[in-house]
Design an enzyme around this catalytic site. Structure first.
Site, PDB file in Angstrom:
ATOM      1  N   TYR A 133      -2.540 -47.391  86.273  1.00 12.09           N
ATOM      2  CA  TYR A 133      -2.731 -48.808  85.983  1.00 12.09           C
ATOM      3  C   TYR A 133      -2.992 -49.595  87.269  1.00 12.09           C
ATOM      4  O   TYR A 133      -3.826 -50.497  87.297  1.00 12.09           O
ATOM      5  CB  TYR A 133      -1.497 -49.370  85.263  1.00 12.09           C
ATOM      6  CG  TYR A 133      -1.572 -50.859  85.043  1.00 12.09           C
ATOM      7  CD1 TYR A 133      -2.372 -51.394  84.030  1.00 12.09           C
ATOM      8  CD2 TYR A 133      -0.858 -51.739  85.847  1.00 12.09           C
ATOM      9  CE1 TYR A 133      -2.454 -52.764  83.836  1.00 12.09           C
ATOM     10  CE2 TYR A 133      -0.934 -53.104  85.668  1.00 12.09           C
ATOM     11  CZ  TYR A 133      -1.734 -53.612  84.655  1.00 12.09           C
ATOM     12  OH  TYR A 133      -1.816 -54.969  84.471  1.00 12.09           O
ATOM     13  N   GLU A 134      -2.273 -49.235  88.340  1.00 10.69           N
ATOM     14  CA  GLU A 134      -2.402 -49.957  89.602  1.00 10.69           C
ATOM     15  C   GLU A 134      -3.559 -49.457  90.466  1.00 10.69           C
ATOM     16  O   GLU A 134      -3.720 -49.896  91.602  1.00 10.69           O
ATOM     17  CB  GLU A 134      -1.085 -49.881  90.389  1.00 10.69           C
ATOM     18  CG  GLU A 134       0.031 -50.651  89.724  1.00 10.69           C
ATOM     19  CD  GLU A 134       1.327 -50.649  90.519  1.00 10.69           C
ATOM     20  OE1 GLU A 134       1.526 -49.753  91.372  1.00 10.69           O
ATOM     21  OE2 GLU A 134       2.140 -51.550  90.275  1.00 10.69           O
ATOM     22  N   TYR A 157       7.631 -50.399  84.563  1.00 11.46           N
ATOM     23  CA  TYR A 157       6.451 -50.004  83.792  1.00 11.46           C
ATOM     24  C   TYR A 157       6.810 -49.947  82.321  1.00 11.46           C
ATOM     25  O   TYR A 157       7.854 -49.397  81.948  1.00 11.46           O
ATOM     26  CB  TYR A 157       5.940 -48.634  84.249  1.00 11.46           C
ATOM     27  CG  TYR A 157       4.762 -48.143  83.446  1.00 11.46           C
ATOM     28  CD1 TYR A 157       3.507 -48.727  83.593  1.00 11.46           C
ATOM     29  CD2 TYR A 157       4.907 -47.118  82.522  1.00 11.46           C
ATOM     30  CE1 TYR A 157       2.429 -48.289  82.845  1.00 11.46           C
ATOM     31  CE2 TYR A 157       3.825 -46.676  81.772  1.00 11.46           C
ATOM     32  CZ  TYR A 157       2.594 -47.265  81.934  1.00 11.46           C
ATOM     33  OH  TYR A 157       1.523 -46.838  81.195  1.00 11.46           O
ATOM     34  N   TYR A 203       6.523 -62.679  85.412  1.00  9.37           N
ATOM     35  CA  TYR A 203       7.579 -62.968  86.386  1.00  9.37           C
ATOM     36  C   TYR A 203       7.815 -64.469  86.526  1.00  9.37           C
ATOM     37  O   TYR A 203       8.956 -64.916  86.641  1.00  9.37           O
ATOM     38  CB  TYR A 203       7.253 -62.343  87.742  1.00  9.37           C
ATOM     39  CG  TYR A 203       7.177 -60.836  87.698  1.00  9.37           C
ATOM     40  CD1 TYR A 203       8.034 -60.082  86.891  1.00  9.37           C
ATOM     41  CD2 TYR A 203       6.240 -60.147  88.454  1.00  9.37           C
ATOM     42  CE1 TYR A 203       7.964 -58.704  86.853  1.00  9.37           C
ATOM     43  CE2 TYR A 203       6.160 -58.766  88.421  1.00  9.37           C
ATOM     44  CZ  TYR A 203       7.024 -58.037  87.613  1.00  9.37           C
ATOM     45  OH  TYR A 203       6.955 -56.675  87.577  1.00  9.37           O
TER      46      TYR A 203
END
Length: 170
Positions: A32-33, A93, A138
């Site tokens: 994903y990153e 995750y 966040y």
């Protein structure tokens, strides 16, 4: 029409038998990153680091209706300014099929409660600057970005080269 029951989210500390699952989560996160090539850890390293005589980190596994849905890997750091340890979230995750159902928030609230219970002065983590969904999440839970700070890293050859310059007897 009867209402649909919300998913049942259960958090539990990882066990030694979870090492293959943890490694799978790490690889999925790295994909994903866009950092899949950076993963060099293997099951033996995770087993030693998480379940050895002196564990380096801890992991919480999130399950939704009995299915592994995500994880958080964290450890303690120390703030010299506060004179207290903190909780540092290395990785969070949640598998795509389970996003948007509160799994991430369950993990974060659990870690925040753990930080408070352990007397930590801070709960910190890093996020890639392009990861808008994570940054939005966040901000929604009250986190504040630390503008003016950048992460610095030494690894590989650069780490070994600097260490070779040490004059301290070992």
């Amino acid at each position: 029409m009867s209402p649909v029951a919300p998913p049942r989210i259960v958090l539990r500390p990882a066990q030694r038998a979870d090492v293959p699952l943890i490694l799978a989560f790490v690889r999925e996160l790295a994909e994903y990153e866009r950092l899949a090539d950076a993963v060099v850890a293997d099951a033996a390293r995770f087993e030693a680091a998480l379940f050895g005589a002196r564990p380096d980190a801890e992991v919480v596994i999130a399950e939704v209706d009995g299915e592994a849905a995500g994880f958080a890997l964290f450890f303690h750091n120390f703030s010299t300014f506060l004179g207290r340890r903190g909780l540092y979230l290395e990785d969070l995750y949640v598998r795509p099929a389970h996003r948007g159902h509160g799994v991430g928030k369950h993990l974060m609230t659990h870690l925040a409660a753990l930080a408070v219970e352990r007397g930590c002065g801070r709960f910190e983590w890093s996020v890639l600057d392009w990861n808008a969904p994570a940054i939005g999440f966040y901000r929604a839970i009250g986190a504040v970005g630390q503008d003016g700070w950048t992460v610095q890293r030494l690894d590989g050859d650069a780490l070994r080269a600097l260490a070779a310059d040490a004059r301290v007897p070992r």
